[in-house]
Design a protein around this motif. Sequence first.
Motif, PDB file in Angstrom:
ATOM      1  N   ARG A 246       0.838  -1.197   0.000  1.00 19.08           N
ATOM      2  CA  ARG A 246       0.000   0.000   0.000  1.00 19.08           C
ATOM      3  C   ARG A 246       0.873   1.246   0.000  1.00 19.08           C
ATOM      4  NH1 ARG A 246      -1.814   0.829   4.500  1.00 19.08           N
ATOM      5  NH2 ARG A 246      -1.048  -0.927   5.749  1.00 19.08           N
ATOM      6  N   SER A 248       2.417   4.719   1.046  1.00 15.48           N
ATOM      7  CA  SER A 248       2.530   5.334   2.359  1.00 15.48           C
ATOM      8  C   SER A 248       3.538   6.470   2.293  1.00 15.48           C
ATOM      9  CB  SER A 248       2.963   4.283   3.395  1.00 15.48           C
ATOM     10  OG  SER A 248       2.938   4.822   4.696  1.00 15.48           O
ATOM     11  N   GLU A 258       3.596   0.462   2.686  1.00 14.32           N
ATOM     12  CA  GLU A 258       3.406  -0.387   3.849  1.00 14.32           C
ATOM     13  C   GLU A 258       2.996  -1.762   3.342  1.00 14.32           C
ATOM     14  OE1 GLU A 258       0.645   1.657   6.361  1.00 14.32           O
ATOM     15  OE2 GLU A 258       2.250   2.666   7.455  1.00 14.32           O
ATOM     16  N   ASP A 260       1.323  -5.505   3.904  1.00  9.11           N
ATOM     17  CA  ASP A 260       0.378  -6.326   4.663  1.00  9.11           C
ATOM     18  C   ASP A 260       0.481  -7.776   4.202  1.00  9.11           C
ATOM     19  OD1 ASP A 260      -0.492  -3.921   5.678  1.00  9.11           O
ATOM     20  OD2 ASP A 260      -2.200  -3.756   4.326  1.00  9.11           O
ATOM     21  N   CYS A 274      -7.407  -9.057  12.927  1.00  6.77           N
ATOM     22  CA  CYS A 274      -7.185  -8.179  11.769  1.00  6.77           C
ATOM     23  C   CYS A 274      -8.301  -7.146  11.611  1.00  6.77           C
ATOM     24  CB  CYS A 274      -7.057  -9.012  10.496  1.00  6.77           C
ATOM     25  SG  CYS A 274      -8.521 -10.009  10.104  1.00  6.77           S
ATOM     26  N   TRP A 279      -6.277  -8.706   6.645  1.00 12.84           N
ATOM     27  CA  TRP A 279      -4.869  -8.353   6.433  1.00 12.84           C
ATOM     28  C   TRP A 279      -4.247  -7.834   7.725  1.00 12.84           C
ATOM     29  CZ3 TRP A 279      -2.767  -9.419   1.704  1.00 12.84           C
ATOM     30  CH2 TRP A 279      -3.665  -9.608   0.648  1.00 12.84           C
ATOM     31  N   GLU A 281      -0.718  -5.587   8.926  1.00 15.21           N
ATOM     32  CA  GLU A 281       0.469  -4.838   8.510  1.00 15.21           C
ATOM     33  C   GLU A 281       1.692  -5.380   9.254  1.00 15.21           C
ATOM     34  OE1 GLU A 281       2.517  -0.549   9.323  1.00 15.21           O
ATOM     35  OE2 GLU A 281       0.327  -0.652   9.435  1.00 15.21           O
ATOM     36  N   GLY A 284       7.123  -1.447   7.030  1.00 14.16           N
ATOM     37  CA  GLY A 284       7.146  -0.320   6.115  1.00 14.16           C
ATOM     38  C   GLY A 284       8.409  -0.387   5.279  1.00 14.16           C
TER      39      GLY A 284
END
Length: 339
Positions: A246, A248, A258, A260, A274, A279, A281, A284
């Motif tokens: 994702r 970030s 990030e 997941d 979750c 999902w 995380e 990062g």
Amino acid sequence: MKEQLEAIKIAASKAVDAANSEKEIEELRVKYLGKKGELTALLKQMGGLSPEERPKMGQLVNEAKQTVEKLICEKSEELKAKATELKLKAETIDITMPAKKKTVGKLHPLNTVLDDMIDIFQSMGFDVLDGPEVETDHYNFECLNVPADHPARDMQDTFYLGENLILRTQTSAAQVRTMETRKPPIRIICPGRVFRADEVDATHSPVFHQIEGLVVDKGITMCDLKGVLEQFAHEIYGPDTKVKFRPSFFPFTEPSVEVDVTCSECGGKGCRVCKGSGWIEILGAGMVHPNVLKMCGIDPEVYSGFAFGIGLDRLTTTRYKISDIRLLFENDKRFLGQF
């Protein structure tokens, strides 16, 4: 006096034979052989005998004295032997009984996961480095593209030890030190403790653990980052684990993502762990910001790289389905004994 001697010998023999303790034997020794004992008293009476009778009586008294001494000595040895025998019986060890089980220490779950992660990244060619836990503002923030007035400083509540000294908030500072002293190609991970002024609860702690990764070389792209992290996730969580990236923001990487993975609790179906998303995380990451490479003396026109930061505590809790991060730090043997 002869009759008295015979009477004393008979009485002494009976008394010694009836004695049952060392204390009684000692009392009999004093009674018959002491300074005020019966045999000693007889010796003192010999002054009233004629010169012809004294030698004979003296010999008889000495013989009686030796007889009583022998009786007392033999009885004393007998009582000592009995006492030793009783003591040995009382202390006898039954070698057929099972031994007491000794508790054997085992690796802490954090160390187990850390060792697994180090094995995974070393198999991909990464070196393992460390850095100081007390860092300067320069390495912890400025060289990571976070100047004093940068809003990202508000994202991390820092423990300050002095004007320019802090407890490191991230192990990324070790990456900066490495880039200053080593020329590319660089491929390292930096595990260690980090510190942030955080409230203690089931998911937060002021002391936690990170593993920072860094790769710098010619032609490094986002595809390389995705490949490394997908391989890592499959090794840790299993080959069927799905990985999602994702967008970030991190000041020291651009672009930033990030990562997941499918929830290990529900397999992606959605649960309380979750929060119904399926999902979790885990880290990062991103491509190393050109400004960071410049400040470390690496030409961003020639070299590129990627970096990632993994929360070891979160990884451990998700892997072993631990609901409270505080369990990792409380040293409760009932908890640790399960691993």
